[in-house]
Enzyme design. Structure first.
Site, PDB file in Angstrom:
ATOM      1  CB  SER A  48      31.386  28.454  43.194  1.00  0.00           C
ATOM      2  OG  SER A  48      31.214  27.930  41.890  1.00  0.00           O
ATOM      3  CE1 TYR A  91      35.923  30.744  41.647  1.00  0.00           C
ATOM      4  CE2 TYR A  91      34.569  29.275  40.332  1.00  0.00           C
ATOM      5  CZ  TYR A  91      34.684  30.385  41.145  1.00  0.00           C
ATOM      6  OH  TYR A  91      33.566  31.134  41.454  1.00  0.00           O
TER       7      TYR A  91
HETATM    8  N1  LIG Z   1      29.442  34.489  37.943  1.00  0.00           N
HETATM    9  C1  LIG Z   1      29.405  33.210  38.253  1.00  0.00           C
HETATM   10  O1  LIG Z   1      29.131  32.343  37.391  1.00  0.00           O
HETATM   11  C2  LIG Z   1      29.645  32.771  39.669  1.00  0.00           C
HETATM   12  C3  LIG Z   1      29.203  31.507  40.039  1.00  0.00           C
HETATM   13  C4  LIG Z   1      29.429  31.065  41.341  1.00  0.00           C
HETATM   14  C5  LIG Z   1      30.071  31.869  42.248  1.00  0.00           C
HETATM   15  N2  LIG Z   1      30.510  33.105  41.854  1.00  0.00           N
HETATM   16  C6  LIG Z   1      31.212  33.921  42.854  1.00  0.00           C
HETATM   17  O2  LIG Z   1      30.431  35.079  43.076  1.00  0.00           O
HETATM   18  C7  LIG Z   1      31.291  36.170  43.432  1.00  0.00           C
HETATM   19  C8  LIG Z   1      30.983  37.357  42.542  1.00  0.00           C
HETATM   20  O3  LIG Z   1      31.052  36.951  41.198  1.00  0.00           O
HETATM   21  P1  LIG Z   1      30.583  37.899  40.008  1.00  0.00           P
HETATM   22  O4  LIG Z   1      30.062  37.036  38.944  1.00  0.00           O
HETATM   23  O5  LIG Z   1      29.750  39.003  40.535  1.00  0.00           O
HETATM   24  O6  LIG Z   1      32.002  38.434  39.512  1.00  0.00           O
HETATM   25  P2  LIG Z   1      32.618  39.898  39.319  1.00  0.00           P
HETATM   26  O7  LIG Z   1      31.617  40.797  38.662  1.00  0.00           O
HETATM   27  O8  LIG Z   1      33.949  39.706  38.669  1.00  0.00           O
HETATM   28  O9  LIG Z   1      32.793  40.433  40.799  1.00  0.00           O
HETATM   29  C9  LIG Z   1      33.934  40.188  41.585  1.00  0.00           C
HETATM   30  C10 LIG Z   1      33.972  41.256  42.655  1.00  0.00           C
HETATM   31  O10 LIG Z   1      35.026  40.969  43.577  1.00  0.00           O
HETATM   32  C11 LIG Z   1      35.758  42.156  43.814  1.00  0.00           C
HETATM   33  N3  LIG Z   1      37.130  41.839  44.165  1.00  0.00           N
HETATM   34  C12 LIG Z   1      37.977  41.020  43.493  1.00  0.00           C
HETATM   35  N4  LIG Z   1      39.176  40.998  44.102  1.00  0.00           N
HETATM   36  C13 LIG Z   1      39.087  41.826  45.180  1.00  0.00           C
HETATM   37  C14 LIG Z   1      39.981  42.251  46.184  1.00  0.00           C
HETATM   38  N5  LIG Z   1      41.266  41.814  46.227  1.00  0.00           N
HETATM   39  N6  LIG Z   1      39.547  43.119  47.127  1.00  0.00           N
HETATM   40  C15 LIG Z   1      38.283  43.572  47.101  1.00  0.00           C
HETATM   41  N7  LIG Z   1      37.385  43.214  46.170  1.00  0.00           N
HETATM   42  C16 LIG Z   1      37.780  42.358  45.229  1.00  0.00           C
HETATM   43  C17 LIG Z   1      35.658  42.936  42.491  1.00  0.00           C
HETATM   44  O11 LIG Z   1      35.796  44.324  42.714  1.00  0.00           O
HETATM   45  P3  LIG Z   1      37.104  45.196  42.372  1.00  0.00           P
HETATM   46  O12 LIG Z   1      37.749  44.595  41.154  1.00  0.00           O
HETATM   47  O13 LIG Z   1      36.555  46.568  42.161  1.00  0.00           O
HETATM   48  O14 LIG Z   1      37.927  45.074  43.614  1.00  0.00           O
HETATM   49  C18 LIG Z   1      34.237  42.632  42.087  1.00  0.00           C
HETATM   50  O15 LIG Z   1      33.349  43.562  42.679  1.00  0.00           O
HETATM   51  C19 LIG Z   1      32.704  35.634  43.358  1.00  0.00           C
HETATM   52  O16 LIG Z   1      33.114  35.230  44.641  1.00  0.00           O
HETATM   53  C20 LIG Z   1      32.575  34.428  42.444  1.00  0.00           C
HETATM   54  O17 LIG Z   1      33.586  33.484  42.675  1.00  0.00           O
HETATM   55  C21 LIG Z   1      30.297  33.576  40.589  1.00  0.00           C
END
Ligand SMILES: NC(=O)c1ccc[n+]([C@@H]2O[C@H](COP(=O)([O-])OP(=O)(O)OC[C@H]3O[C@@H](n4cnc5c(N)ncnc54)[C@H](OP(=O)(O)O)[C@@H]3O)[C@@H](O)[C@H]2O)c1
Length: 253
Positions: A136, A149
């Site tokens: 990120s 974070y």
């Molecule tokens: N959205 C943003 O603005 C943004 C920006 C920069 C980076 N990111 C990064 O991008 C990634 C995805 O973000 P997103 O926006 O797609 O968020 P999201 O929709 O909340 O996705 C998070 C994913 O991680 C999985 N997860 C969480 N804890 C887990 C665990 N203990 N074991 C296995 N799976 C787990 C969740 O699945 P389950 O709950 O089904 O396990 C879900 O599929 C993250 O690493 C986040 O930090 C996001």
């Protein structure tokens, strides 16, 4: 050439789910994983992929994932795509709930590393391949309320950088993708304890935020450039966001 293969974590929602669909459409065989079985089942109905329920904070669960991948793909793997993770809370350092900080470290840093450790032998057996870590812009600069974070994602960045050094001389590239604000359904909802109004405010007034498909396309691109090309850090933001804390709202961008 053999069909490329990927294990994608975080596949039940947001960026991970979009990445599974994008890679599947591009001809990859994908093993999609997350904790929520119902979400994986609905993904499998939409995209040609295999699924496996896994909690990346659990060693036995990740070992099972590696076994599943080995069986599904004949003991070889082209890409490990680490997307699972996220943020918990927006508390100031002085008052932060350290259990949330611990949980962020468990998923973003230790979970990503655990998955990578378990699957790397399959990539090596493939003869070449890639490891993707989705960090990120929070890893690159602090912001108020972001420290937990910021720290977890900065630590994940260091895992990517050290791993790249450790793998030098092997045909395995380590690709870090660092997005700014991406409008996904659950990221802010999870971060803000399910407060839908507060989550909506994160993206309020931004006409063209990044969406999950933008990042999925970047993952696909980074994985499909020639194998000698290592996009080792890709930082990507919406045009409306000049820095973590500086977002133009209501300006049509
Ligand atoms: N959205 C943003 O603005 C943004 C920006 C920069 C980076 N990111 C990064 O991008 C990634 C995805 O973000 P997103 O926006 O797609 O968020 P999201 O929709 O909340 O996705 C998070 C994913 O991680 C999985 N997860 C969480 N804890 C887990 C665990 N203990 N074991 C296995 N799976 C787990 C969740 O699945 P389950 O709950 O089904 O396990 C879900 O599929 C993250 O690493 C986040 O930090 C996001």
């Amino acid at each position: 050439m053999n069909q490329p293969t990927a294990v994608v974590t975080g596949a039940s929602s947001g960026i991970g789910r979009a990445t599974v669909k994008t890679l599947a459409q591009a001809g990859w065989r994908v093993l999609a994983t997350a904790r929520r079985a119902d979400r994986l089942a609905s993904l499998a109905a939409e995209a040609l992929c295999e699924t496996h329920v896994c909690d990346i904070t659990d060693g036995d669960s990740v070992a099972d994932l590696a076994t599943k991948a080995a069986v599904a793909f004949g003991g070889r793997l082209t890409a490990i795509v680490n997307i699972a993770g996220g943020a918990l809370g927006v508390d100031a350092v002085e008052t932060a709930d350290l259990d949330k900080w611990r949980a962020m470290y468990e998923t973003n840093v230790l979970g990503t590393t655990r998955v990578t450790q378990a699957l790397l032998p399959l990539v090596r057996a493939n003869g070449f391949g890639s490891v993707v870590l989705l960090t990120s812009t929070a890893a690159q600069a602090a912001y108020q309320g972001g420290a937990g974070y910021n720290a977890a994602k900065a630590a994940e960045t260091m895992v990517a950088r050290a791993l790249r050094l450790e793998l030098v001389g092997e045909p395995i590239r380590v690709i870090e993708i660092a997005p700014g604000m991406v409008k996904t359904d659950e990221f802010s909802l999870v971060r803000l304890d399910g407060d839908a109004d507060a989550a909506a405010q994160v993206y309020a007034g931004v006409a063209f935020p990044l969406v999950a498909e933008d990042i999925a396309d970047i993952v696909r691109y980074a994985l499909t450039v020639p194998q000698h090309v290592n996009l080792d850090l890709i930082t990507v933001r919406p045009v409306a966001q000049a820095a973590n804390h500086l977002v133009a709202r209501g300006r049509g961008v």
